[in-house]
Structure formats: structure tokens, C-alpha cells
Write a protein that holds these residues in place. Sequence first.
Motif, PDB file in Angstrom:
ATOM      1  N   GLY A   1      -2.676  -1.932  14.763  1.00  0.00           N
ATOM      2  CA  GLY A   1      -2.931  -2.346  13.388  1.00  0.00           C
ATOM      3  C   GLY A   1      -2.537  -1.278  12.390  1.00  0.00           C
ATOM      4  O   GLY A   1      -2.011  -1.578  11.306  1.00  0.00           O
TER       5      GLY A   1
ATOM      6  N   ASP B   1      -7.649  -7.597   1.602  1.00  0.00           N
ATOM      7  CA  ASP B   1      -6.433  -7.792   0.812  1.00  0.00           C
ATOM      8  C   ASP B   1      -6.347  -6.863  -0.388  1.00  0.00           C
ATOM      9  O   ASP B   1      -5.391  -6.950  -1.170  1.00  0.00           O
ATOM     10  CB  ASP B   1      -6.349  -9.246   0.328  1.00  0.00           C
ATOM     11  CG  ASP B   1      -6.135 -10.228   1.475  1.00  0.00           C
ATOM     12  OD1 ASP B   1      -5.516  -9.829   2.471  1.00  0.00           O
ATOM     13  OD2 ASP B   1      -6.590 -11.382   1.363  1.00  0.00           O
TER      14      ASP B   1
ATOM     15  N   ARG C   1       1.240  -1.344  12.102  1.00  0.00           N
ATOM     16  CA  ARG C   1       1.665  -2.573  11.425  1.00  0.00           C
ATOM     17  C   ARG C   1       1.468  -2.460   9.913  1.00  0.00           C
ATOM     18  O   ARG C   1       2.360  -2.833   9.132  1.00  0.00           O
ATOM     19  CB  ARG C   1       0.883  -3.762  11.976  1.00  0.00           C
ATOM     20  CG  ARG C   1       1.309  -5.100  11.396  1.00  0.00           C
ATOM     21  CD  ARG C   1       0.628  -6.257  12.102  1.00  0.00           C
ATOM     22  NE  ARG C   1      -0.833  -6.186  12.005  1.00  0.00           N
ATOM     23  CZ  ARG C   1      -1.628  -5.868  13.008  1.00  0.00           C
ATOM     24  NH1 ARG C   1      -1.123  -5.584  14.200  1.00  0.00           N
ATOM     25  NH2 ARG C   1      -2.938  -5.838  12.841  1.00  0.00           N
ATOM     26  N   ARG C   2       0.328  -1.929   9.491  1.00  0.00           N
ATOM     27  CA  ARG C   2       0.073  -1.789   8.044  1.00  0.00           C
ATOM     28  C   ARG C   2       1.034  -0.788   7.412  1.00  0.00           C
ATOM     29  O   ARG C   2       1.515  -0.999   6.293  1.00  0.00           O
ATOM     30  CB  ARG C   2      -1.381  -1.371   7.812  1.00  0.00           C
ATOM     31  CG  ARG C   2      -2.386  -2.474   8.066  1.00  0.00           C
ATOM     32  CD  ARG C   2      -3.778  -2.086   7.603  1.00  0.00           C
ATOM     33  NE  ARG C   2      -4.343  -0.996   8.388  1.00  0.00           N
ATOM     34  CZ  ARG C   2      -4.995  -1.136   9.522  1.00  0.00           C
ATOM     35  NH1 ARG C   2      -5.137  -2.341  10.069  1.00  0.00           N
ATOM     36  NH2 ARG C   2      -5.499  -0.105  10.169  1.00  0.00           N
TER      37      ARG C   2
ATOM     38  N   TRP D   1      -5.321  -3.770  -2.289  1.00  0.00           N
ATOM     39  CA  TRP D   1      -4.281  -2.783  -2.008  1.00  0.00           C
ATOM     40  C   TRP D   1      -4.806  -1.385  -2.290  1.00  0.00           C
ATOM     41  O   TRP D   1      -5.740  -1.188  -3.057  1.00  0.00           O
ATOM     42  CB  TRP D   1      -3.009  -3.093  -2.770  1.00  0.00           C
ATOM     43  CG  TRP D   1      -2.942  -2.780  -4.228  1.00  0.00           C
ATOM     44  CD1 TRP D   1      -3.617  -3.407  -5.237  1.00  0.00           C
ATOM     45  CD2 TRP D   1      -2.124  -1.777  -4.850  1.00  0.00           C
ATOM     46  NE1 TRP D   1      -3.268  -2.862  -6.447  1.00  0.00           N
ATOM     47  CE2 TRP D   1      -2.346  -1.868  -6.243  1.00  0.00           C
ATOM     48  CE3 TRP D   1      -1.212  -0.843  -4.371  1.00  0.00           C
ATOM     49  CZ2 TRP D   1      -1.707  -1.038  -7.163  1.00  0.00           C
ATOM     50  CZ3 TRP D   1      -0.573  -0.013  -5.276  1.00  0.00           C
ATOM     51  CH2 TRP D   1      -0.828  -0.114  -6.650  1.00  0.00           C
TER      52      TRP D   1
ATOM     53  N   GLU E   1      -9.208   1.295   5.977  1.00  0.00           N
ATOM     54  CA  GLU E   1      -8.107   0.392   5.636  1.00  0.00           C
ATOM     55  C   GLU E   1      -8.493  -1.073   5.878  1.00  0.00           C
ATOM     56  O   GLU E   1      -8.268  -1.936   5.023  1.00  0.00           O
ATOM     57  CB  GLU E   1      -6.864   0.743   6.445  1.00  0.00           C
ATOM     58  CG  GLU E   1      -6.274   2.100   6.089  1.00  0.00           C
ATOM     59  CD  GLU E   1      -5.105   2.490   6.990  1.00  0.00           C
ATOM     60  OE1 GLU E   1      -4.634   1.631   7.771  1.00  0.00           O
ATOM     61  OE2 GLU E   1      -4.667   3.648   6.925  1.00  0.00           O
ATOM     62  N   THR E   2      -9.074  -1.362   7.037  1.00  0.00           N
ATOM     63  CA  THR E   2      -9.357  -2.756   7.385  1.00  0.00           C
ATOM     64  C   THR E   2     -10.490  -3.326   6.531  1.00  0.00           C
ATOM     65  O   THR E   2     -10.477  -4.514   6.207  1.00  0.00           O
ATOM     66  CB  THR E   2      -9.719  -2.889   8.870  1.00  0.00           C
ATOM     67  OG1 THR E   2     -10.798  -2.005   9.185  1.00  0.00           O
ATOM     68  CG2 THR E   2      -8.520  -2.530   9.738  1.00  0.00           C
TER      69      THR E   2
ATOM     70  N   ASN F   1       0.841  -1.192   0.000  1.00  0.00           N
ATOM     71  CA  ASN F   1       0.000   0.000   0.000  1.00  0.00           C
ATOM     72  C   ASN F   1       0.878   1.246   0.000  1.00  0.00           C
ATOM     73  O   ASN F   1       2.034   1.206   0.426  1.00  0.00           O
ATOM     74  CB  ASN F   1      -0.915   0.002   1.220  1.00  0.00           C
ATOM     75  CG  ASN F   1      -1.829  -1.206   1.253  1.00  0.00           C
ATOM     76  OD1 ASN F   1      -2.399  -1.599   0.242  1.00  0.00           O
ATOM     77  ND2 ASN F   1      -1.969  -1.814   2.422  1.00  0.00           N
TER      78      ASN F   1
ATOM     79  N   TYR G   1       1.067   5.259   1.233  1.00  0.00           N
ATOM     80  CA  TYR G   1       0.545   6.343   2.066  1.00  0.00           C
ATOM     81  C   TYR G   1       1.226   7.645   1.650  1.00  0.00           C
ATOM     82  O   TYR G   1       2.439   7.771   1.731  1.00  0.00           O
ATOM     83  CB  TYR G   1       0.827   6.089   3.541  1.00  0.00           C
ATOM     84  CG  TYR G   1       0.136   4.883   4.123  1.00  0.00           C
ATOM     85  CD1 TYR G   1      -1.078   5.000   4.788  1.00  0.00           C
ATOM     86  CD2 TYR G   1       0.712   3.608   4.029  1.00  0.00           C
ATOM     87  CE1 TYR G   1      -1.716   3.889   5.328  1.00  0.00           C
ATOM     88  CE2 TYR G   1       0.083   2.499   4.569  1.00  0.00           C
ATOM     89  CZ  TYR G   1      -1.127   2.639   5.222  1.00  0.00           C
ATOM     90  OH  TYR G   1      -1.754   1.541   5.763  1.00  0.00           O
TER      91      TYR G   1
ATOM     92  N   GLY H   1       4.047  -0.901   4.209  1.00  0.00           N
ATOM     93  CA  GLY H   1       3.674  -0.113   3.048  1.00  0.00           C
ATOM     94  C   GLY H   1       4.788   0.822   2.613  1.00  0.00           C
ATOM     95  O   GLY H   1       5.914   0.766   3.127  1.00  0.00           O
TER      96      GLY H   1
ATOM     97  N   SER I   1      -2.814   9.314   6.656  1.00  0.00           N
ATOM     98  CA  SER I   1      -2.753   8.142   7.517  1.00  0.00           C
ATOM     99  C   SER I   1      -3.375   8.527   8.849  1.00  0.00           C
ATOM    100  O   SER I   1      -3.643   9.704   9.108  1.00  0.00           O
ATOM    101  CB  SER I   1      -1.305   7.681   7.721  1.00  0.00           C
ATOM    102  OG  SER I   1      -0.614   8.599   8.572  1.00  0.00           O
TER     103      SER I   1
END
Length: 208
Positions: free
Chosen positions: A126, A90, A129-130, A92, A85-86, A7, A9, A134, A98
Motif C-alpha cells: 500500500g 481521500d 502504491r500510494r 490529500w 496515510e491510510t 499527495n 512526499y 503521488g 515516507s
Amino acid sequence: MPQSPPNIYIIGAQSTGKTTLVTALGEHFVQKSYLYALPKEPYQIKETARNVLKQHYFTASDITDSKTRALELQRLIIEAQASAETELGDTWYISDRSALDAVVYAQQYVGAAEAKGLQQGTTWDGIVRRMKVGVVMLCEPNAEWLIDDGVRLMPRDQGEWLELHSHFANLLAGSGIAYTVLPSSVGQLAERVRFVVDLWNEKRVGHE
């Protein structure tokens, strides 16, 4: 199953060309998808903060006039960004902000302790982590782009604008999130797209 591309940002202080760049990146990946053998074009997460402002009847002045309102707004923005985001699973995506943005504005306009309080819980874990997996681009302010559209919060002066940029850099580093500054000297939109795509492609190939 092929791994999803990383992803992207696009983050930074207000009026640094983030949404314009995200739109251009989306167009690039649609037009040039054959270059990357992508499973699908990226989803674009855009204008999350603006949508929260409208949905919950906030104004830009709430951020500077009421610390209580400002903090609540930033909480809502974090929730909205994390949800966007969640929910993609999957799929992208490219995002023009953010959840860290909300922490930066809380630090600037509410206080360091309150900003720290936003960085708690599984939702925040989370988010970080994402972002760590990215491509994170921090847009450097360009004085020529500082335009008041009547909705977004405007800095008092260029010094405050640059201070926000520093807050972003410090928060990213403190969260262990690798990032690249997109220099304001890279001013042409096509050049900015190429700058981001080159870094994204390098990370994508490295993870295959």
C-alpha cells in the motif's frame, strides 16, 4: 466526485529542509487555493519519526549502537507512517518523509537483508502504491543545513550523508517509484516551494 489532488512526499536524508518545506507548501496551498480550485487544503504529515522516538523511548544513538533497537525503531516508523496515510482516506496530504526512509536507515545501520525484510506484506504494498501516484521529491543534501538539534540522528560525516541520499535514489528506482531530485542549488525557500508546486500542478492537471 472530483479526484483528490496527488499527495506530495518530501523525502531524503536528515537535515535537508524537509519539514520546513512541507510547512511552507502548506501555507502556499492555503493562501493560493483559488489558483487550483482545491476541494480543501492539504493535511500535513510531519515529524513521524520524531514522534515514534518519543513515544517508544528511543534515542538517536539507538540507531547506531544497537542493530536490534534500530530495526525495531524502523518497523515502528513504517507502521506509524502507513497508519497516518491510510487514516486520511481521500484527504490529500503533504508528508515530510515516507515509509521508505525507514528502509534506507535500516540498510545503512542494520543490514541489507534486514532492510529487505521490511519491504514485505500488504502494508508495504500500500505504501508503494500510494507513492507511485503521488509526487515524490528527493531533497539533495546541502552542507549548510547539517545542524544537530539534539534529537535527530546525525551522519558521521558528509560522505555518509551522501551515501544515504544514494540509498534513497536506489530504493525509489528499485520500487518503481518515479521521483524528482530537488537540487541543493535551489536554496531559497520560495524557490523550493515553486519547484515542487510546478511539478505537482503538472501531475494534477495531467490526471484530470
